[in-house]
Write a protein that holds these residues in place. Structure first.
Motif, mmCIF file in Angstrom:
data_model
loop_
_atom_site.group_PDB
_atom_site.id
_atom_site.type_symbol
_atom_site.label_atom_id
_atom_site.label_comp_id
_atom_site.label_asym_id
_atom_site.label_seq_id
_atom_site.Cartn_x
_atom_site.Cartn_y
_atom_site.Cartn_z
ATOM 1 N N ALA A 62 -42.977 17.107 -48.495
ATOM 2 C CA ALA A 62 -44.306 16.487 -48.394
ATOM 3 C C ALA A 62 -45.165 16.858 -49.597
ATOM 4 C CB ALA A 62 -44.981 16.914 -47.099
ATOM 5 N N VAL A 63 -45.089 18.098 -50.051
ATOM 6 C CA VAL A 63 -45.862 18.530 -51.221
ATOM 7 C C VAL A 63 -45.380 17.812 -52.474
ATOM 8 C CG1 VAL A 63 -46.337 20.508 -52.727
ATOM 9 C CG2 VAL A 63 -46.533 20.745 -50.255
ATOM 10 N N ILE A 74 -47.614 15.307 -54.809
ATOM 11 C CA ILE A 74 -47.812 15.530 -56.245
ATOM 12 C C ILE A 74 -47.395 14.302 -57.037
ATOM 13 C CG2 ILE A 74 -46.978 16.860 -58.229
ATOM 14 C CD1 ILE A 74 -46.917 19.300 -56.344
ATOM 15 N N VAL A 75 -46.260 13.713 -56.686
ATOM 16 C CA VAL A 75 -45.779 12.534 -57.412
ATOM 17 C C VAL A 75 -46.749 11.371 -57.241
ATOM 18 C CG1 VAL A 75 -43.961 10.785 -57.448
ATOM 19 C CG2 VAL A 75 -43.361 13.200 -57.392
ATOM 20 N N VAL A 76 -47.203 11.133 -56.033
ATOM 21 C CA VAL A 76 -48.134 10.015 -55.802
ATOM 22 C C VAL A 76 -49.484 10.304 -56.457
ATOM 23 C CG1 VAL A 76 -49.427 8.787 -54.023
ATOM 24 C CG2 VAL A 76 -46.996 9.221 -53.716
ATOM 25 N N GLY A 77 -49.930 11.552 -56.413
ATOM 26 C CA GLY A 77 -51.219 11.900 -57.002
ATOM 27 C C GLY A 77 -51.232 11.810 -58.510
#
Length: 66
Positions: A34-35, A39-42
């Motif tokens: 989930a983290v 991070i990838v989407v953010g």
């Protein structure tokens, strides 16, 4: 739940013990995944098109002088 037939023919239902190490590892992997996804989407740079330019003339929506 585990259904067992013993040697003397009696039937027994047992519940296996929970392996907490497996639970902790699976939970850590789920949180880690989930983290990483967050991070990838953010940090993704989505293609954003600029806003269209307004037309040179405001007809038919020009403000009327009062």
């Amino acid at each position: 739940m585990l259904f067992m037939v013993l040697e003397d023919g009696t039937e027994a239902i047992t519940f296996p013990r929970l392996n907490w190490a497996v639970v902790v590892i699976a939970s850590a992997l789920a949180v880690g995944l989930a983290v990483v996804i967050a991070i990838v989407v953010g940090s993704a740079h989505f293609e954003q098109t600029p806003a269209p330019e307004p037309p040179a003339s405001c007809e038919p929506f020009c403000p009327m002088p009062t």
